[in-house]
Design an enzyme around this catalytic site. Structure first.
Site, PDB file in Angstrom:
ATOM      1  N   TYR A 166      -3.847  29.683 -16.180  1.00 34.20           N
ATOM      2  CA  TYR A 166      -2.755  30.223 -15.165  1.00 34.20           C
ATOM      3  C   TYR A 166      -1.652  29.861 -15.513  1.00 34.20           C
ATOM      4  O   TYR A 166      -0.435  30.625 -15.803  1.00 34.20           O
ATOM      5  CB  TYR A 166      -2.968  29.502 -13.519  1.00 34.20           C
ATOM      6  CG  TYR A 166      -2.108  30.269 -12.899  1.00 34.20           C
ATOM      7  CD1 TYR A 166      -2.623  31.745 -12.087  1.00 34.20           C
ATOM      8  CD2 TYR A 166      -1.033  29.729 -11.962  1.00 34.20           C
ATOM      9  CE1 TYR A 166      -1.578  32.401 -11.093  1.00 34.20           C
ATOM     10  CE2 TYR A 166      -0.456  30.164 -11.494  1.00 34.20           C
ATOM     11  CZ  TYR A 166      -0.243  31.562 -10.109  1.00 34.20           C
ATOM     12  OH  TYR A 166       0.065  31.612  -9.565  1.00 34.20           O
ATOM     13  N   LYS A 170       2.123  31.761 -16.674  1.00 38.07           N
ATOM     14  CA  LYS A 170       3.166  32.229 -15.910  1.00 38.07           C
ATOM     15  C   LYS A 170       4.252  31.839 -16.580  1.00 38.07           C
ATOM     16  O   LYS A 170       5.269  32.678 -16.520  1.00 38.07           O
ATOM     17  CB  LYS A 170       2.754  31.395 -14.949  1.00 38.07           C
ATOM     18  CG  LYS A 170       1.712  31.591 -13.881  1.00 38.07           C
ATOM     19  CD  LYS A 170       2.145  34.253 -13.052  1.00 38.07           C
ATOM     20  CE  LYS A 170       0.834  34.626 -12.343  1.00 38.07           C
ATOM     21  NZ  LYS A 170       1.501  35.862 -12.363  1.00 38.07           N
TER      22      LYS A 170
END
Length: 305
Positions: A166, A170
């Protein structure tokens, strides 16, 4: 009543059937946008599929008087991304707004995470963004108008344990956002990032018992402005969490110039290198790269003469 409407605009919302995406779609739809709800109905891990959530979301929009269609293609492949954009073109003839909100979660520590779990999250968040941005940007550039809203996260800026997939996704999104903003400037295309905090399915597995009110409806207006033709910024990042809205950006210290360096001199200068009293901040869409080079070279020249 707001005058900032979306009449005549077509908006694609990935991951639009539930949570944040649903809030974005309902807000823009209520203000006149024609909506493509993209959602393959997968589990939070990204596995499986179910047309039900997208169809239910679309029916709710239609019941409220909005024009909307569903697309259950996956953002995780180039073919899926292209099909999502084509769904907008087939239904409404254009695409004006792209909100990439689709996401999945697979928690694991860095020393045990499998490649499949790492890649699965990148495929949806980061590569998924490119898969829909690429065909959308082409159409937006040709029509000389577009708004792109990418979903980042404070997890991409500061991160936390067990989310390397993640965090990488991002933080990588920042580069994509910069490029869309830079290359879109000549074509009326603006791109910004929302870094949202809301209690949705993505929070499953986290202890949210001490969180304040953090519903998606608190984030949606910020996305609505970023998606609107009146949006005055591009290449920027906006945090929206529990009612707090703020701008996030990357900065650096002025640093230290020396005509030569050794390991020992780095040690000797590290305090001044890290000194945050003098900071440089550059805007990607306003020649940030060139300005960085120019100021760095100017600092060198001032010490040379």
């Amino acid at each position: 009543m707001t005058e900032r409407r979306f009449d005549g605009r077509v908006a694609v919302v990935t991951g639009g059937a539930r949570g944040l995406g649903r809030a974005y779609a309902e807000l823009l739809g209520s203000l006149g946008a024609r909506i493509v709800i993209n959602d393959n109905g997968s589990a939070m891990s990204g596995t499986g599929s179910d047309a039900g959530p997208a169809e239910e979301a679309v029916q709710t929009l239609r019941d409220a008087g909005c024009e909307a269609v569903a697309c259950t293609e996956s953002v995780a492949t180039p073919e899926g991304g292209k099909a999502i954009v084509e769904a907008a073109l087939d239904a409404f003839g254009r695409i004006d707004v792209l909100i990439h909100n689709a996401g999945n979660n697979r928690f694991a520590p860095l020393d045990t995470i499998s490649y499949d779990d790492f890649r699965s999250v990148l495929d949806v968040h980061l590569l998924g963004a490119f898969h829909v941005v690429r065909p959308s940007f082409e159409r937006m550039a040709k029509q000389e108008y577009g708004r792109v809203v990418l979903t980042g996260s404070i997890g991409g800026l500061y991160s936390m344990p067990s989310v390397v997939n993640y965090a990488v996704s991002k933080s990588g999104m920042i580069g994509l956002n910069n490029i869309v903003a830079i290359e879109g400037a000549a074509h009326g295309v603006k791109s910004n990032m929302i870094l949202p905090g809301a209690v949705t399915r993505m929070a499953e597995g986290l202890d949210t018992s001490q969180y304040p009110a953090m519903g998606p409806e608190l984030v949606a207006p910020v996305v609505g402005w970023l998606a609107h033709e009146s949006c005055s910024v591009t290449g920027e990042m906006y945090v929206s969490m529990g009612g707090r809205v703020a701008r996030a950006f990357i900065s650096e210290t002025e640093g230290v110039y020396r005509p030569d360096w050794t390991i020992d001199s780095v040690v000797a200068e590290i305090g001044d290198i890290r000194d945050m009293a003098r900071q440089w901040t550059f805007h990607p869409a306003e020649n940030g790269f060139g300005e960085h080079m120019a100021r760095s070279f100017d600092l060198v020249r001032r010490h040379e003469f």
